[in-house]
Design an enzyme around this catalytic site. Structure first.
Site, PDB file in Angstrom:
ATOM      1  N   SER A  11       0.871  -1.084   0.087  1.00  0.00           N
ATOM      2  CA  SER A  11       0.013   0.040  -0.128  1.00  0.00           C
ATOM      3  C   SER A  11       0.743   1.367  -0.008  1.00  0.00           C
ATOM      4  O   SER A  11       1.899   1.406   0.658  1.00  0.00           O
ATOM      5  CB  SER A  11      -1.036   0.178   1.252  1.00  0.00           C
ATOM      6  OG  SER A  11      -1.611   1.073   1.282  1.00  0.00           O
ATOM      7  N   HIS A  12       0.237   2.394  -0.639  1.00  0.00           N
ATOM      8  CA  HIS A  12       0.986   3.519  -0.789  1.00  0.00           C
ATOM      9  C   HIS A  12       0.375   4.417   0.208  1.00  0.00           C
ATOM     10  O   HIS A  12       0.529   5.619   0.015  1.00  0.00           O
ATOM     11  CB  HIS A  12       1.244   3.985  -2.273  1.00  0.00           C
ATOM     12  CG  HIS A  12       2.028   3.175  -3.195  1.00  0.00           C
ATOM     13  ND1 HIS A  12       3.374   3.432  -3.257  1.00  0.00           N
ATOM     14  CD2 HIS A  12       1.618   2.133  -3.690  1.00  0.00           C
ATOM     15  CE1 HIS A  12       3.975   2.601  -4.011  1.00  0.00           C
ATOM     16  NE2 HIS A  12       3.057   1.744  -4.381  1.00  0.00           N
ATOM     17  N   LYS A  16      -3.112   3.833   5.861  1.00  0.00           N
ATOM     18  CA  LYS A  16      -3.467   2.313   5.750  1.00  0.00           C
ATOM     19  C   LYS A  16      -2.301   1.328   6.316  1.00  0.00           C
ATOM     20  O   LYS A  16      -2.453   0.529   7.031  1.00  0.00           O
ATOM     21  CB  LYS A  16      -3.958   1.954   4.429  1.00  0.00           C
ATOM     22  CG  LYS A  16      -4.567   0.645   4.320  1.00  0.00           C
ATOM     23  CD  LYS A  16      -4.663   0.773   2.754  1.00  0.00           C
ATOM     24  CE  LYS A  16      -5.759   1.053   1.779  1.00  0.00           C
ATOM     25  NZ  LYS A  16      -5.903   0.581   0.702  1.00  0.00           N
ATOM     26  N   GLU A  42      -1.946   0.822 -11.570  1.00  0.00           N
ATOM     27  CA  GLU A  42      -3.213   1.092 -11.932  1.00  0.00           C
ATOM     28  C   GLU A  42      -4.489  -0.007 -11.425  1.00  0.00           C
ATOM     29  O   GLU A  42      -3.915  -1.146 -11.588  1.00  0.00           O
ATOM     30  CB  GLU A  42      -3.532   1.205 -13.495  1.00  0.00           C
ATOM     31  CG  GLU A  42      -4.001   2.715 -13.743  1.00  0.00           C
ATOM     32  CD  GLU A  42      -4.349   2.325 -15.245  1.00  0.00           C
ATOM     33  OE1 GLU A  42      -5.477   2.631 -15.688  1.00  0.00           O
ATOM     34  OE2 GLU A  42      -3.390   2.045 -16.008  1.00  0.00           O
ATOM     35  N   ASP A  71      -7.747  -3.772  -0.501  1.00  0.00           N
ATOM     36  CA  ASP A  71      -8.242  -2.707  -1.436  1.00  0.00           C
ATOM     37  C   ASP A  71      -9.585  -2.509  -0.579  1.00  0.00           C
ATOM     38  O   ASP A  71     -10.338  -3.281  -0.178  1.00  0.00           O
ATOM     39  CB  ASP A  71      -8.549  -3.357  -2.791  1.00  0.00           C
ATOM     40  CG  ASP A  71      -9.106  -2.131  -3.600  1.00  0.00           C
ATOM     41  OD1 ASP A  71      -8.107  -1.089  -3.838  1.00  0.00           O
ATOM     42  OD2 ASP A  71     -10.077  -2.247  -4.093  1.00  0.00           O
ATOM     43  N   PHE A 155      -7.543   8.509   8.719  1.00  0.00           N
ATOM     44  CA  PHE A 155      -7.610   8.946   7.226  1.00  0.00           C
ATOM     45  C   PHE A 155      -8.803   9.067   6.619  1.00  0.00           C
ATOM     46  O   PHE A 155      -9.844   8.409   6.845  1.00  0.00           O
ATOM     47  CB  PHE A 155      -6.319   8.361   6.767  1.00  0.00           C
ATOM     48  CG  PHE A 155      -6.744   6.792   6.539  1.00  0.00           C
ATOM     49  CD1 PHE A 155      -6.532   5.817   7.600  1.00  0.00           C
ATOM     50  CD2 PHE A 155      -6.984   6.544   5.341  1.00  0.00           C
ATOM     51  CE1 PHE A 155      -6.834   4.755   7.259  1.00  0.00           C
ATOM     52  CE2 PHE A 155      -7.180   4.743   4.975  1.00  0.00           C
ATOM     53  CZ  PHE A 155      -7.135   4.083   5.916  1.00  0.00           C
ATOM     54  N   TYR A 157     -12.069   8.632   4.746  1.00  0.00           N
ATOM     55  CA  TYR A 157     -13.506   9.316   5.094  1.00  0.00           C
ATOM     56  C   TYR A 157     -13.804   9.098   6.647  1.00  0.00           C
ATOM     57  O   TYR A 157     -14.870   9.309   6.977  1.00  0.00           O
ATOM     58  CB  TYR A 157     -14.272   8.399   4.363  1.00  0.00           C
ATOM     59  CG  TYR A 157     -14.245   8.427   2.899  1.00  0.00           C
ATOM     60  CD1 TYR A 157     -15.010   9.618   2.221  1.00  0.00           C
ATOM     61  CD2 TYR A 157     -13.671   7.581   1.890  1.00  0.00           C
ATOM     62  CE1 TYR A 157     -14.944   9.804   0.736  1.00  0.00           C
ATOM     63  CE2 TYR A 157     -13.701   7.905   0.506  1.00  0.00           C
ATOM     64  CZ  TYR A 157     -14.241   8.815   0.003  1.00  0.00           C
ATOM     65  OH  TYR A 157     -14.298   9.016  -1.224  1.00  0.00           O
ATOM     66  N   ASP A 158     -12.599   8.866   7.517  1.00  0.00           N
ATOM     67  CA  ASP A 158     -12.967   8.539   8.866  1.00  0.00           C
ATOM     68  C   ASP A 158     -13.764   9.688   9.476  1.00  0.00           C
ATOM     69  O   ASP A 158     -14.839   9.594  10.252  1.00  0.00           O
ATOM     70  CB  ASP A 158     -11.657   8.456   9.548  1.00  0.00           C
ATOM     71  CG  ASP A 158     -11.051   6.810   9.436  1.00  0.00           C
ATOM     72  OD1 ASP A 158     -12.149   6.113   9.374  1.00  0.00           O
ATOM     73  OD2 ASP A 158      -9.620   6.824   9.654  1.00  0.00           O
ATOM     74  N   LYS A 178      -9.755   1.611  16.851  1.00  0.00           N
ATOM     75  CA  LYS A 178     -10.431   1.500  15.413  1.00  0.00           C
ATOM     76  C   LYS A 178      -9.873   0.402  15.028  1.00  0.00           C
ATOM     77  O   LYS A 178     -10.344  -0.576  14.164  1.00  0.00           O
ATOM     78  CB  LYS A 178      -9.923   2.660  14.417  1.00  0.00           C
ATOM     79  CG  LYS A 178     -10.443   2.595  12.995  1.00  0.00           C
ATOM     80  CD  LYS A 178      -9.712   3.779  12.191  1.00  0.00           C
ATOM     81  CE  LYS A 178     -10.198   3.252  10.600  1.00  0.00           C
ATOM     82  NZ  LYS A 178      -9.460   3.919   9.703  1.00  0.00           N
TER      83      LYS A 178
HETATM   84  O1  LIG Z   1      -4.253   1.479  -2.974  1.00  0.00           O
HETATM   85  P1  LIG Z   1      -3.412   1.786  -1.900  1.00  0.00           P
HETATM   86  O2  LIG Z   1      -1.917   1.942  -2.251  1.00  0.00           O
HETATM   87  O3  LIG Z   1      -3.396   0.594  -0.699  1.00  0.00           O
HETATM   88  O4  LIG Z   1      -3.801   3.049  -1.182  1.00  0.00           O
HETATM   89  P2  LIG Z   1      -5.099   3.786  -1.560  1.00  0.00           P
HETATM   90  O5  LIG Z   1      -5.386   4.971  -0.565  1.00  0.00           O
HETATM   91  O6  LIG Z   1      -5.461   4.149  -2.994  1.00  0.00           O
HETATM   92  O7  LIG Z   1      -6.303   2.640  -1.301  1.00  0.00           O
HETATM   93  P3  LIG Z   1      -7.461   1.960  -2.091  1.00  0.00           P
HETATM   94  O8  LIG Z   1      -7.283   2.037  -3.446  1.00  0.00           O
HETATM   95  O9  LIG Z   1      -7.871   0.756  -1.474  1.00  0.00           O
HETATM   96  O10 LIG Z   1      -8.726   3.037  -1.629  1.00  0.00           O
HETATM   97  C1  LIG Z   1      -9.406   3.056  -0.421  1.00  0.00           C
HETATM   98  C2  LIG Z   1      -9.989   4.425  -0.115  1.00  0.00           C
HETATM   99  O11 LIG Z   1     -11.122   4.322   0.658  1.00  0.00           O
HETATM  100  C3  LIG Z   1     -10.892   4.912   1.881  1.00  0.00           C
HETATM  101  N1  LIG Z   1     -10.846   4.164   3.103  1.00  0.00           N
HETATM  102  C4  LIG Z   1     -10.553   2.890   3.136  1.00  0.00           C
HETATM  103  N2  LIG Z   1     -10.153   2.498   4.418  1.00  0.00           N
HETATM  104  C5  LIG Z   1     -10.555   3.507   4.934  1.00  0.00           C
HETATM  105  C6  LIG Z   1     -10.731   3.743   6.651  1.00  0.00           C
HETATM  106  O12 LIG Z   1     -10.184   2.771   7.241  1.00  0.00           O
HETATM  107  N3  LIG Z   1     -10.853   5.054   7.007  1.00  0.00           N
HETATM  108  C7  LIG Z   1     -11.139   6.192   6.227  1.00  0.00           C
HETATM  109  N4  LIG Z   1     -11.153   5.890   4.762  1.00  0.00           N
HETATM  110  C8  LIG Z   1     -10.926   4.755   4.337  1.00  0.00           C
HETATM  111  C9  LIG Z   1      -9.683   5.714   1.549  1.00  0.00           C
HETATM  112  O13 LIG Z   1     -10.180   7.295   1.268  1.00  0.00           O
HETATM  113  C10 LIG Z   1      -8.801   5.040   0.665  1.00  0.00           C
HETATM  114  O14 LIG Z   1      -7.905   6.078   0.104  1.00  0.00           O
HETATM  115 MG   LIG Z   2      -5.359   2.851  -4.269  1.00  0.00          MG
END
Ligand SMILES: O=P(O)(O)OP(=O)(O)OP(=O)(O)OC[C@H]1O[C@@H](n2cnc3c(O)ncnc32)[C@H](O)[C@@H]1O
Ligand SMILES: [Mg+2]
Length: 197
Positions: A11-12, A16, A42, A71, A155, A157-158, A178
Site C-alpha cells: 500500500s502507498h 492504511k 493502476e 483494497d 485518514f 473518510y474517517d 479503530k
Molecule cells: O491502494 P493503496 O496504495 O493501498 O492506497 P489507496 O489509498 O489508494 O487505497 P484504496 O485504493 O484501497 O482506496 C481506498 C480508499 O477508501 C478510503 N478508506 C479505506 N479505508 C478507510 C478507513 O479505514 N478510513 C477512512 N477511509 C478509508 C480511503 O479514502 C482510501 O483512499
Molecule cells: Mg489505491
C-alpha cells in the site's frame, strides 16, 4: 499452512500502512512497498477482490517477497454503493479533503435514516507474484455518514463515518480502538486465523 518470516505491505497509503503494521507487526516482519518501488499500479479491477490481488501481485513482483494488499472503500447505501472501489479517486484524485467535500455535497439533502454506509476491506495475500491461490479475507463495518466532519484521527473518510457502537466518528476513535473494530480489523482477524498467527 503458509509460513514466511517477512511480508511486504502493498500500500502507498500512509494511514492504511500504519494500521496494517499495528495489526501485524508483532507477528511477522513487515516491509513496505515504498522500499522497493514508488510506482502505484493502476487499479483496473471492477471489484475490491480484483484490485487487492492486482496490488499484491505487483508488490510480490517488485520485492520478490510474499505480499499483502488491502483494497478498501466506502459504500454508501443512498448512492447505490458508490464511491465503492473508486473511493480514493471519488473527487478525481484531488485527495481526502476533496473526496469528503464531494460526499457531503452528494448527501446534503438526505435525511439521517437514509445515510447508512459501510466501509469494506478486502485483504489479498500472495506467496509470490504468480500465486494461483491468493488468500482472500473481507471485512465490513456498518455506520452512517455524518452531516459534517468530526475528529482528526485516522485518514480518508474517517471524519464523516459515524460509528454507532461507539457513538462517535471513526476519526474520534483512538487508533487502537479503530484497529479492534474496523472493516480492516475484521478482515485481518480472518487472515490471522488462516495463517495460524
Ligand atoms: O491502494 P493503496 O496504495 O493501498 O492506497 P489507496 O489509498 O489508494 O487505497 P484504496 O485504493 O484501497 O482506496 C481506498 C480508499 O477508501 C478510503 N478508506 C479505506 N479505508 C478507510 C478507513 O479505514 N478510513 C477512512 N477511509 C478509508 C480511503 O479514502 C482510501 O483512499
Ligand atoms: Mg489505491
Amino acid at each position: 499452512m503458509i509460513t514466511f518470516d517477512q511480508l511486504v505491505l502493498a500500500s502507498h497509503n500512509a494511514g492504511k500502512l500504519k494500521e496494517l503494521q499495528a495489526m501485524l507487526g508483532g507477528h511477522v516482519r513487515v516491509r513496505s512497498i515504498g522500499e522497493f518501488s514508488d510506482i502505484e499500479p493502476e487499479e483496473t479491477g471492477l471489484s475490491f477482490v480484483e484490485n487487492a490481488i492486482l496490488k499484491a501481485r505487483n508488490a510480490a513482483r517488485v520485492s520478490g517477497l510474499p505480499a499483502l494488499a488491502d483494497d478498501s472503500g466506502l459504500a454508501v447505501d443512498y448512492l447505490g454503493g458508490a464511491p465503492g472501489i473508486y473511493s480514493a479517486r471519488y473527487a478525481d484524485g484531488l485527495g481526502d479533503a476533496a473526496n469528503n467535500a464531494k460526499l457531503l455535497d452528494a448527501l446534503k439533502d438526505v435525511p439521517e435514516e437514509q445515510r447508512g454506509a459501510q466501509f469494506v476491506s478486502v485483504l489479498a495475500l500472495v506467496r509470490h507474484a504468480d500465486d494461483p491461490l491468493p488468500i482472500l479475507c473481507e471485512g465490513l463495518w456498518h455506520g452512517r455518514i455524518l452531516f459534517e466532519a468530526r475528529g482528526t484521527n485516522g485518514f480518508g473518510y474517517d471524519p464523516l463515518f459515524w460509528v454507532p457502537e461507539r457513538e462517535c466518528s471513526s476519526a474520534e476513535l483512538a487508533a487502537e480502538d479503530k484497529n479492534r473494530i474496523s472493516h480492516r480489523a475484521r478482515a485481518m482477524a480472518q487472515l490471522k486465523q488462516r495463517l495460524g498467527l
